[in-house]
Design a protein around this motif. Structure first.
Motif, PDB file in Angstrom:
ATOM      1  N   UNK A 163       0.634  -1.412  -0.125  1.00  0.00           N
ATOM      2  CA  UNK A 163      -0.115  -0.199  -0.159  1.00  0.00           C
ATOM      3  C   UNK A 163       0.873   1.256  -0.044  1.00  0.00           C
ATOM      4  N   UNK A 164       2.066   1.090   0.625  1.00  0.00           N
ATOM      5  CA  UNK A 164       2.765   2.539   0.672  1.00  0.00           C
ATOM      6  C   UNK A 164       3.379   2.752  -1.016  1.00  0.00           C
ATOM      7  N   UNK A 181      -8.141  -0.965   6.799  1.00  0.00           N
ATOM      8  CA  UNK A 181      -8.312  -2.245   6.138  1.00  0.00           C
ATOM      9  C   UNK A 181      -7.662  -3.351   6.963  1.00  0.00           C
ATOM     10  N   UNK A 182      -8.500  -4.314   7.054  1.00  0.00           N
ATOM     11  CA  UNK A 182      -8.038  -5.668   7.654  1.00  0.00           C
ATOM     12  C   UNK A 182      -6.810  -6.395   7.072  1.00  0.00           C
ATOM     13  N   UNK A 183      -5.660  -6.782   7.722  1.00  0.00           N
ATOM     14  CA  UNK A 183      -4.705  -7.468   7.162  1.00  0.00           C
ATOM     15  C   UNK A 183      -5.213  -8.906   7.114  1.00  0.00           C
ATOM     16  N   UNK A 184      -6.138  -9.506   8.115  1.00  0.00           N
ATOM     17  CA  UNK A 184      -6.615 -10.739   8.039  1.00  0.00           C
ATOM     18  C   UNK A 184      -7.944 -10.802   7.566  1.00  0.00           C
ATOM     19  N   UNK A 185      -8.274 -11.522   6.480  1.00  0.00           N
ATOM     20  CA  UNK A 185      -9.590 -11.793   6.058  1.00  0.00           C
ATOM     21  C   UNK A 185     -10.340 -12.929   6.475  1.00  0.00           C
ATOM     22  N   UNK A 233       4.778   4.914   6.982  1.00  0.00           N
ATOM     23  CA  UNK A 233       5.620   3.813   7.810  1.00  0.00           C
ATOM     24  C   UNK A 233       6.276   3.009   6.766  1.00  0.00           C
ATOM     25  N   UNK A 234       7.348   2.809   6.974  1.00  0.00           N
ATOM     26  CA  UNK A 234       8.255   2.026   6.270  1.00  0.00           C
ATOM     27  C   UNK A 234       7.964   0.386   6.748  1.00  0.00           C
ATOM     28  N   UNK A 235       8.188  -0.776   5.584  1.00  0.00           N
ATOM     29  CA  UNK A 235       8.205  -2.061   5.958  1.00  0.00           C
ATOM     30  C   UNK A 235       6.740  -2.248   6.595  1.00  0.00           C
ATOM     31  N   UNK A 236       5.643  -1.808   5.771  1.00  0.00           N
ATOM     32  CA  UNK A 236       4.483  -2.063   6.477  1.00  0.00           C
ATOM     33  C   UNK A 236       4.090  -3.516   5.851  1.00  0.00           C
ATOM     34  N   UNK A 281      -0.180   3.864   8.197  1.00  0.00           N
ATOM     35  CA  UNK A 281       0.340   3.146   9.177  1.00  0.00           C
ATOM     36  C   UNK A 281      -0.475   2.026   9.474  1.00  0.00           C
ATOM     37  N   UNK A 282       0.262   0.955  10.391  1.00  0.00           N
ATOM     38  CA  UNK A 282      -0.290  -0.399  10.943  1.00  0.00           C
ATOM     39  C   UNK A 282      -0.943   0.295  12.198  1.00  0.00           C
ATOM     40  N   UNK A 283      -2.212  -0.082  12.347  1.00  0.00           N
ATOM     41  CA  UNK A 283      -2.987   0.009  13.538  1.00  0.00           C
ATOM     42  C   UNK A 283      -3.728  -1.291  14.111  1.00  0.00           C
TER      43      UNK A 283
END
Length: 494
Positions: free
Chosen positions: A347-348, A490-494, A374-377, A413-415
């Motif tokens: 996404x970055x 957006x959820x990382x786990x579906x 944020x890097x390395x997402x 970013x990751x939240x």
């Protein structure tokens, strides 16, 4: 048998007024006319029960058409409004959101006129049939001494499917058409829950939501309208809750009308829009590039006046390209393709590219971008085209509604278990009354400040549908004069 709906035609253009009246009279409709909003309100006040469909010009002087629509809305009138305007543009969209059924262009052909009018007459007929059936069935639900065999014969003669439930959402009646649609034998389904019997989640949802709204204190006979597919046929469904004398919900009645042919026509229309949009996209992009070459002086010197005119042409071309892209995205979404191809997405990288594109297209406004990625997402499993549409639309809106020299902040970013995008601007902001509608299709905020800002009213609708398809969420906060903030998770786990 239902009588034909009675018409009121309102237009200050005598030629249009006479043309509409003659067409309606020629098919046996009873017609009244008025040439002003004041005259229309007088007729509605005196003959309210003798007007079923209002053919209303949106270009009336004085009080204007919207005042009439607002009066009908406040009085909970059952009159259906068919708007008329020169182009069925922003005024028509506003009228439809206020309660109008549809819009007819004043340059209509006779065939187009009847295509539109037949639809509103059909809607009127279905609504009136439903009211009659509700009254007839109410006595049975209350166990009155009504001739059951007579009622059953009447119901079975109706060409539409009919299903009646009690307050526990159990089936108490269905006619022969409904039995055919759902493969029901005799009276075997009577007394059974609708979820077990109908086996159609959309229809069950219509019935349940209508009854829940009624139970929660909404107006009598709350109606829910939608479409469901049953046995390969597309059915238009009208579901009403039924209340007893004590005001409590005692059941519901649903009518199912076959609109498969209309669905086919809508499909053909959608295919045509998609084809035309594809055909326009390449030449418009080429035109934009050529205009840029001329404006940048690469094709020779141009005068100040020429530069001004070509600049306007470039902006118009950009708007046309944006509209074409929105129409293609809309078509894809309405075909159930909000998510087409799932793949691991950075996404970055997508966001950086989206910002670069929008920065180039908005250099004249000198917007100051504050970007924090944020890097390395972690990678997100999603549809690249859809995610790009989300990013571009949100950033584009922030730019459009921010003044020259303003600021747009973008953060990714990751939240927790989500990837979160935040887009903040210090632009004109959004009124509270508009916030509930900004994700509606074709909805555009209409103020003095937004009149000159182009757009189709599809961008945020597309964003919401794509985010929903990725099982994400989108929220908005805004203050007039200070700016707006959109947050997409957006959820990382579906």
């Amino acid at each position: 048998m239902l009588t034909k709906p009675k018409m009121l035609v309102v237009d200050n253009d005598v030629a249009i007024l006479n043309k509409c009246s003659q067409l309606l009279l020629g098919k046996g409709f009873e017609v009244r006319t008025a040439q002003s909003s004041k005259g229309a309100l007088q007729i509605l006040g005196k003959y309210r029960r003798e007007v079923d469909i209002l053919l209303l010009s949106l270009e009336l002087p004085g009080l204007g058409a919207m005042s009439i629509i607002e009066v009908l809305k406040k009085t909970k009138s059952r009159i259906l409004v068919m708007a008329m305007s020169a182009d069925c543009g922003e005024e028509a969209i506003e009228a439809i959101h206020a309660g109008a059924y549809d819009c007819i262009r004043k340059t209509f052909t006779i065939e187009r006129f009847w295509t539109k009018m037949d639809r509103v007459v059909e809607r009127f007929t279905l609504a009136r049939q439903l009211e009659i059936l509700k009254k007839q069935r109410l006595s049975i639900l209350k166990k009155d001494s009504y001739d059951e065999d007579t009622v059953r014969a009447i119901m079975n003669a109706i060409p539409e499917g009919l299903i009646v439930t009690d307050h526990h959402e159990r089936i108490v009646f269905y006619n022969s058409k409904a039995a055919d649609l759902f493969g029901l034998q005799g009276d075997t389904a009577l007394g059974l829950p609708i979820g077990e019997t109908l086996k159609n989640a959309d229809l069950v949802s219509f019935i349940t939501e209508s009854m829940n709204l009624s139970r929660s204190g909404h107006s009598f006979g709350h109606q829910k309208v939608g479409s469901v597919e049953i046995g390969g046929m597309m059915m238009r469904v009208l579901t009403n809750s039924i209340e007893g004398d004590n005001g409590k919900t005692i059941g519901s009645v649903s009518m199912l009308h076959d609109v498969s042919q209309k669905k086919t026509m809508d499909q053909l229309k959608g295919d045509l829009v998609s084809m035309v949009s594809h055909e326009l996209k390449a030449p418009l992009s080429a035109l934009l590039m050529q205009l840029s070459v001329v404006l940048d002086g690469l094709a020779g010197d141009i005068t100040t006046k020429q530069k001004e005119l070509l600049g306007k042409a470039k902006q118009r071309t950009k708007r046309m390209i944006a509209l074409v892209n929105d129409l293609l995205d809309l078509r894809r979404i309405e075909e159930g393709k909000a998510v087409v191809e799932i793949e691991p997405l950075d996404l970055g990288e997508i966001l950086h590219r989206s910002i670069d594109i929008m920065t180039l297209s908005s250099k004249d406004k000198n917007i100051n971008f504050d970007v924090k990625i944020v890097e390395n997402l972690p990678l997100l499993s999603g549809d690249r085209t859809g995610i790009e549409a989300v990013f571009v639309n949100l950033i584009s809106n922030a730019i459009k509604y921010t003044s020259t020299g303003g600021q747009v902040q973008v953060e990714l970013k990751k939240a927790g278990k989500d990837l979160r995008l935040k887009v903040v601007d210090n632009g004109i902001g959004i009124e509270k009354g508009d916030l509930d509608h900004i994700f509606d299709r074709f909805y555009r905020i209409k103020t003095e400040q937004t009149k000159s800002i182009g757009g189709s009213g599809l961008g945020l609708y597309i964003v919401k549908r794509v985010v929903d398809a990725h099982r994400g969420t989108i929220s908005v906060e805004s203050e007039v004069g200070k700016g707006t903030m959109f947050i997409v998770s957006l959820p990382l786990e579906k």
